[in-house]
Design a protein around this motif. Structure first.
Motif, PDB file in Angstrom:
ATOM      1  N   ILE A   1      28.460  39.310  61.667  1.00 40.12           N
ATOM      2  CA  ILE A   1      28.622  39.497  63.108  1.00 40.12           C
ATOM      3  C   ILE A   1      30.058  39.808  63.452  1.00 40.12           C
ATOM      4  CG2 ILE A   1      28.615  36.966  63.287  1.00 40.12           C
ATOM      5  CD1 ILE A   1      28.005  39.472  66.114  1.00 40.12           C
TER       6      ILE A   1
ATOM      7  N   ASN B   1      36.350  18.434  61.397  1.00 45.83           N
ATOM      8  CA  ASN B   1      35.023  19.066  61.460  1.00 45.83           C
ATOM      9  C   ASN B   1      34.285  18.911  60.129  1.00 45.83           C
ATOM     10  OD1 ASN B   1      35.439  19.859  64.062  1.00 45.83           O
ATOM     11  ND2 ASN B   1      36.013  21.966  63.547  1.00 45.83           N
TER      12      ASN B   1
ATOM     13  N   GLY C   1      24.123  19.137  62.588  1.00 44.91           N
ATOM     14  CA  GLY C   1      25.244  19.800  61.928  1.00 44.91           C
ATOM     15  C   GLY C   1      24.887  21.208  61.478  1.00 44.91           C
ATOM     16  N   ILE C   2      25.823  21.818  60.735  1.00 43.83           N
ATOM     17  CA  ILE C   2      25.659  23.185  60.234  1.00 43.83           C
ATOM     18  C   ILE C   2      24.308  23.354  59.536  1.00 43.83           C
ATOM     19  CG2 ILE C   2      26.507  24.815  58.495  1.00 43.83           C
ATOM     20  CD1 ILE C   2      29.318  23.899  59.038  1.00 43.83           C
ATOM     21  N   LYS C   3      23.978  22.376  58.690  1.00 47.52           N
ATOM     22  CA  LYS C   3      22.778  22.543  57.860  1.00 47.52           C
ATOM     23  C   LYS C   3      21.501  22.586  58.689  1.00 47.52           C
ATOM     24  CE  LYS C   3      24.072  21.258  53.276  1.00 47.52           C
ATOM     25  NZ  LYS C   3      23.833  20.341  52.158  1.00 47.52           N
TER      26      LYS C   3
ATOM     27  N   LEU D   1      30.924  21.246  52.002  1.00 46.43           N
ATOM     28  CA  LEU D   1      29.779  20.389  52.314  1.00 46.43           C
ATOM     29  C   LEU D   1      29.026  20.028  51.033  1.00 46.43           C
ATOM     30  CD1 LEU D   1      27.972  21.796  55.491  1.00 46.43           C
ATOM     31  CD2 LEU D   1      28.649  19.443  55.056  1.00 46.43           C
ATOM     32  N   GLU D   2      29.110  20.914  50.040  1.00 50.49           N
ATOM     33  CA  GLU D   2      28.360  20.711  48.798  1.00 50.49           C
ATOM     34  C   GLU D   2      29.188  19.992  47.734  1.00 50.49           C
ATOM     35  OE1 GLU D   2      25.316  21.429  49.115  1.00 50.49           O
ATOM     36  OE2 GLU D   2      25.540  22.586  50.958  1.00 50.49           O
TER      37      GLU D   2
ATOM     38  N   THR E   1      27.454  19.917  66.293  1.00 54.75           N
ATOM     39  CA  THR E   1      28.897  19.953  66.045  1.00 54.75           C
ATOM     40  C   THR E   1      29.443  21.328  66.408  1.00 54.75           C
ATOM     41  OG1 THR E   1      28.554  20.745  63.804  1.00 54.75           O
ATOM     42  CG2 THR E   1      28.643  18.367  64.109  1.00 54.75           C
ATOM     43  N   SER E   2      30.758  21.358  66.642  1.00 57.37           N
ATOM     44  CA  SER E   2      31.370  22.629  67.033  1.00 57.37           C
ATOM     45  C   SER E   2      31.248  23.665  65.917  1.00 57.37           C
ATOM     46  CB  SER E   2      32.831  22.414  67.414  1.00 57.37           C
ATOM     47  OG  SER E   2      33.509  21.774  66.363  1.00 57.37           O
ATOM     48  N   SER E   3      31.332  23.215  64.672  1.00 64.10           N
ATOM     49  CA  SER E   3      31.186  24.168  63.555  1.00 64.10           C
ATOM     50  C   SER E   3      29.781  24.745  63.533  1.00 64.10           C
ATOM     51  CB  SER E   3      31.448  23.491  62.224  1.00 64.10           C
ATOM     52  OG  SER E   3      32.550  22.642  62.280  1.00 64.10           O
TER      53      SER E   3
ATOM     54  N   SER F   1      21.770  13.485  64.939  1.00 68.62           N
ATOM     55  CA  SER F   1      22.969  14.320  64.950  1.00 68.62           C
ATOM     56  C   SER F   1      22.631  15.669  64.329  1.00 68.62           C
ATOM     57  CB  SER F   1      24.107  13.645  64.197  1.00 68.62           C
ATOM     58  OG  SER F   1      23.626  13.106  62.992  1.00 68.62           O
TER      59      SER F   1
ATOM     60  N   GLU G   1      32.977  15.416  59.804  1.00 68.69           N
ATOM     61  CA  GLU G   1      31.807  15.223  60.672  1.00 68.69           C
ATOM     62  C   GLU G   1      30.552  15.857  60.053  1.00 68.69           C
ATOM     63  OE1 GLU G   1      32.008  17.339  64.361  1.00 68.69           O
ATOM     64  OE2 GLU G   1      30.762  15.877  65.406  1.00 68.69           O
ATOM     65  N   GLU G   2      30.713  17.083  59.554  1.00 68.33           N
ATOM     66  CA  GLU G   2      29.569  17.767  58.961  1.00 68.33           C
ATOM     67  C   GLU G   2      29.042  17.009  57.741  1.00 68.33           C
ATOM     68  OE1 GLU G   2      27.799  20.209  60.035  1.00 68.33           O
ATOM     69  OE2 GLU G   2      29.080  20.755  61.711  1.00 68.33           O
TER      70      GLU G   2
ATOM     71  N   LYS H   1      28.961  27.680  65.699  1.00 68.47           N
ATOM     72  CA  LYS H   1      29.531  28.979  65.318  1.00 68.47           C
ATOM     73  C   LYS H   1      28.512  29.857  64.593  1.00 68.47           C
ATOM     74  CE  LYS H   1      34.275  27.451  65.127  1.00 68.47           C
ATOM     75  NZ  LYS H   1      35.196  26.767  64.222  1.00 68.47           N
TER      76      LYS H   1
ATOM     77  N   ILE I   1      27.100  13.909  58.860  1.00 66.75           N
ATOM     78  CA  ILE I   1      25.772  14.281  59.354  1.00 66.75           C
ATOM     79  C   ILE I   1      24.837  14.622  58.199  1.00 66.75           C
ATOM     80  CG2 ILE I   1      24.537  16.099  60.628  1.00 66.75           C
ATOM     81  CD1 ILE I   1      26.855  16.069  62.617  1.00 66.75           C
ATOM     82  N   ASP I   2      25.426  15.194  57.148  1.00 70.14           N
ATOM     83  CA  ASP I   2      24.630  15.574  55.984  1.00 70.14           C
ATOM     84  C   ASP I   2      24.384  14.386  55.057  1.00 70.14           C
ATOM     85  OD1 ASP I   2      23.226  17.543  54.687  1.00 70.14           O
ATOM     86  OD2 ASP I   2      24.876  18.042  53.349  1.00 70.14           O
TER      87      ASP I   2
ATOM     88  N   ILE J   1      34.410  25.262  55.003  1.00 70.38           N
ATOM     89  CA  ILE J   1      33.748  24.018  55.399  1.00 70.38           C
ATOM     90  C   ILE J   1      32.351  23.975  54.782  1.00 70.38           C
ATOM     91  CG2 ILE J   1      32.747  22.749  57.353  1.00 70.38           C
ATOM     92  CD1 ILE J   1      35.140  23.570  59.022  1.00 70.38           C
ATOM     93  N   GLU J   2      31.655  25.109  54.844  1.00 73.05           N
ATOM     94  CA  GLU J   2      30.311  25.168  54.249  1.00 73.05           C
ATOM     95  C   GLU J   2      30.356  24.860  52.755  1.00 73.05           C
ATOM     96  OE1 GLU J   2      28.889  29.102  55.508  1.00 73.05           O
ATOM     97  OE2 GLU J   2      27.108  28.056  56.219  1.00 73.05           O
TER      98      GLU J   2
ATOM     99  N   PHE K   1      35.397  28.599  58.307  1.00 70.47           N
ATOM    100  CA  PHE K   1      34.007  28.153  58.441  1.00 70.47           C
ATOM    101  C   PHE K   1      33.308  28.173  57.077  1.00 70.47           C
ATOM    102  CE2 PHE K   1      29.498  29.032  59.133  1.00 70.47           C
ATOM    103  CZ  PHE K   1      29.162  27.986  59.972  1.00 70.47           C
TER     104      PHE K   1
ATOM    105  N   PRO L   1      26.238  33.099  67.024  1.00 67.79           N
ATOM    106  CA  PRO L   1      26.487  34.537  67.180  1.00 67.79           C
ATOM    107  C   PRO L   1      26.249  35.340  65.909  1.00 67.79           C
ATOM    108  CG  PRO L   1      28.531  33.280  67.310  1.00 67.79           C
ATOM    109  CD  PRO L   1      27.423  32.293  67.322  1.00 67.79           C
ATOM    110  N   SER L   2      26.317  34.686  64.748  1.00 73.06           N
ATOM    111  CA  SER L   2      26.151  35.421  63.498  1.00 73.06           C
ATOM    112  C   SER L   2      24.698  35.816  63.252  1.00 73.06           C
ATOM    113  CB  SER L   2      26.657  34.578  62.328  1.00 73.06           C
ATOM    114  OG  SER L   2      25.758  33.513  62.083  1.00 73.06           O
TER     115      SER L   2
ATOM    116  N   SER M   1      26.150  35.543  56.325  1.00 71.45           N
ATOM    117  CA  SER M   1      25.756  36.142  57.591  1.00 71.45           C
ATOM    118  C   SER M   1      26.860  36.021  58.644  1.00 71.45           C
ATOM    119  CB  SER M   1      24.491  35.474  58.101  1.00 71.45           C
ATOM    120  OG  SER M   1      24.691  34.076  58.165  1.00 71.45           O
ATOM    121  N   THR M   2      27.659  34.978  58.546  1.00 74.00           N
ATOM    122  CA  THR M   2      28.723  34.774  59.533  1.00 74.00           C
ATOM    123  C   THR M   2      29.653  35.975  59.603  1.00 74.00           C
ATOM    124  OG1 THR M   2      28.680  32.547  58.709  1.00 74.00           O
ATOM    125  CG2 THR M   2      30.403  33.094  60.289  1.00 74.00           C
TER     126      THR M   2
END
Ligand SMILES: [Zn+2]
Lengths: 310, 236
Positions: A6, A107, B110-112, A77-78, B138-140, B108, A110-111, B143, A114-115, A73-74, A70, B146-147, A2-3
């Motif tokens: 846009i 980043n 995050g993306i998820k 994460l996995e 987080t900044s990521s 916290s 950090e992600e 993002k 958090i995960d 990074i996603e 981006f 907008p999508s 989806s990113t």
């Protein structure tokens, strides 16, 4: 993903607007009777349009690259796909982070934290924030250390981060993406000799294209990577025959201030080579003879090319 | 005892935040009653606390539908295009719908977390989603927002909602103009929207009202010398 949608949508809108403007400019030009003033206006419009297009392309390129980072990074994460990680994980990891700046790498860490995952993408453990709770950062003194499961992972992660390029990926030439290697402990076979210094990307050099881009001469979306570069070339074999200082033994009446003009018909005595030989500045270093994969070989090559440049 | 104190402090905190958020939705034009916005603490406790008496953020979730007035304010002006049999007028769909408000229990974001929330908005067909968090995402993660368009995702931090800024005496009243009112304003003063003073979309009051780029907001101030006077700002 989806990113991308846009980003694509916004660019279409910009594109549509630009196309309309372009159409307007074309229609103006196609009229047979045009005053000089109109011609000048059309010309100015065309210039403005080109500038606008150039900037639009540049912005679009940046957005595309940011979206890709981006996505990377996603994906990371996995990671890893299995415990322990596979060699495919290693090669995917190193290729996915090539376009990262160090901040993108932060980043990702950090992600992952958090995960509930160790910040190092090849590790399946939980970070110490999970086991030590919110006071982890305080207990470990260094805040960054709590993002990982162990000091080992902290070190391995930093090892990768230091290889990343500070130049944003959308300003790089494709060749400027560093070759990233994982820490020796994580390479397929850890028997090789550790290089004395970490491999780094060869410093970027500005090409004629880069300079032209900086002036805004072309419509390419790339930004000049680095304009201020110096290339020092050592002349190893100087032709001494033409620059020989005056020498009493060979001086003749045709010599002008000790030098013989080369176009003359007078047959000259060949200049004696002086006893001082041209100094070779080459340093030879034996490359390791162990068989290695391409990536490894490349990183060695980078390393040696750096050494011989100095 | 100190444990209980902490729990009741947390409860009071979340109660104040809920009142701000509900009032914010009412001010935007969603269907909520004044009573819902001014819920007493005891009632709030019954609604959101578990058997131990600890407030559960997951129980604070709510949705609200736009009022008729709000729908009108979000309906684009009819557009006229040339059809085969003369001009055809098309009335646009209102660019607003049900709002869904969720309080994130994790410390916290995050993306998820945002992806999960976005997926819920998509599945349930909510037009706007408000995600209230304890820490900044987080900044990521930001993002993603907008999508998701046209789905509107807004993030608020709990601490920013402890006090309702719109009720502060120094903050003038902000009112969103409908497309028709906006056109009327521009015609009356023979202005282009770009000639109006501006307000940023991330201005606290613009965020409070969920304003979007291109909208015009009327700002009514009280003045000792001139009584009430209005000014207009274009959202950028
Ligand atoms: Zn680890």
């Amino acid at each position: 993903m989806s990113t991308y949608a846009i980003y694509g949508r916004s660019s279409n809108a910009a594109g549509a607007w630009l196309n309309e403007t372009a159409g307007g400019a074309r229609r103006q030009r196609s009229q047979p009777t045009l005053s000089d003033e109109q011609k000048a206006t059309a010309e100015t419009n065309r210039k403005h349009l080109n500038t606008a297009l150039w900037h639009a392309n540049k912005i679009q390129h940046r957005k595309d690259v940011e979206a890709r980072i981006f996505g990377n990074i996603e994906t990371l994460l996995e990671f890893p796909s299995a415990n322990p990680f596979t060699s495919v994980d290693v090669s995917r990891f190193t290729s996915l982070v090539r376009s990262f700046q160090p901040s993108d790498f932060d980043n990702l860490i950090e992600e992952r934290r958090i995960d509930g995952k160790c910040g190092y993408a090849l590790c399946s453990n939980a970070p110490r924030t999970e086991s030590l709770g919110t006071s982890a950062a305080w207990k470990l003194k260094a805040k960054a250390a709590s993002d990982y499961c162990s000091d080992d992972c902290t070190r391995k992660s930093l090892y990768v981060k230091t290889q990343l390029n500070e130049v944003p990926a959308w300003e790089r030439d494709p060749a400027q993406h560093p070759k990233v290697v994982v820490h020796l402990d994580d390479r397929a076979s850890a028997t090789r000799v550790q290089p004395a210094i970490a491999t780094r990307a060869v410093p970027p050099r500005a090409t004629q294209n880069d300079l032209a881009l900086e002036r805004g001469d072309t419509t390419s979306s790339m930004r000049p990577s680095q304009v201020m570069t110096s290339t020092v070339v050592e002349h190893t074999n100087t032709d001494r025959a033409t620059t020989r200082p005056p020498d009493a033994e060979v001086a003749s009446h045709t010599a002008i201030e000790g030098y013989e003009p080369t176009s003359g018909s007078v047959v000259m005595q060949p200049p004696k080579m002086s006893s001082v030989e041209a100094v070779s500045l080459e340093i030879s270093i034996a490359e390791p003879s162990t068989a290695m994969d391409d990536e490894e070989a490349d990183s060695w090559r980078d390393l040696f090319s750096n050494v011989s440049e100095r | 005892m100190s444990g209980n104190d902490e729990t009741s402090q947390e409860l009071t905190r979340l109660w104040r935040i809920t009142r701000t958020v509900k009032t914010m939705c009412l001010d935007r034009g969603y269907e909520l009653t004044e009573d819902e916005c001014a819920i007493p603490l005891s009632e709030f406790r019954d609604q959101v606390c578990d058997s131990e008496g600890a407030p559960q953020r997951t129980k604070m979730v709510f949705t609200a539908r736009p009022s008729a007035g709000m729908l009108k304010r979000y309906t684009p002006l009819p557009t006229t295009r040339r059809g085969t049999e003369g001009p055809v007028q098309t009335t646009g769909e209102p660019t607003i719908g049900t709002i869904h408000v969720e309080f994130n229990p994790s410390t916290s974001v995050g993306i998820k977390d945002l992806k999960v929330f976005a997926q819920l908005l998509q599945e349930k067909n909510y037009y706007t989603g408000i995600f209230i968090t304890q820490a900044s995402p987080t900044s990521s993660a930001l993002k993603i927002i907008p999508s998701l368009l046209p789905i509107q995702m807004e993030i608020f931090k709990e601490e920013d909602l402890l006090v309702n800024i719109s009720r502060h005496e120094l903050v003038p009243k902000h009112l969103l103009l409908s497309p028709e009112e906006k056109r009327g304003l521009l015609e009356r003063y023979r202005l282009k929207e770009t000639q109006l003073p501006r307000i940023r979309v991330d201005d606290p009051m613009a965020r409070y009202l969920g304003l979007r780029r291109g909208q015009v907001v009327k700002i009514i101030r009280k003045s000792e010398t001139a009584g009430r006077y209005a000014s207009y700002r274009w959202v950028i």
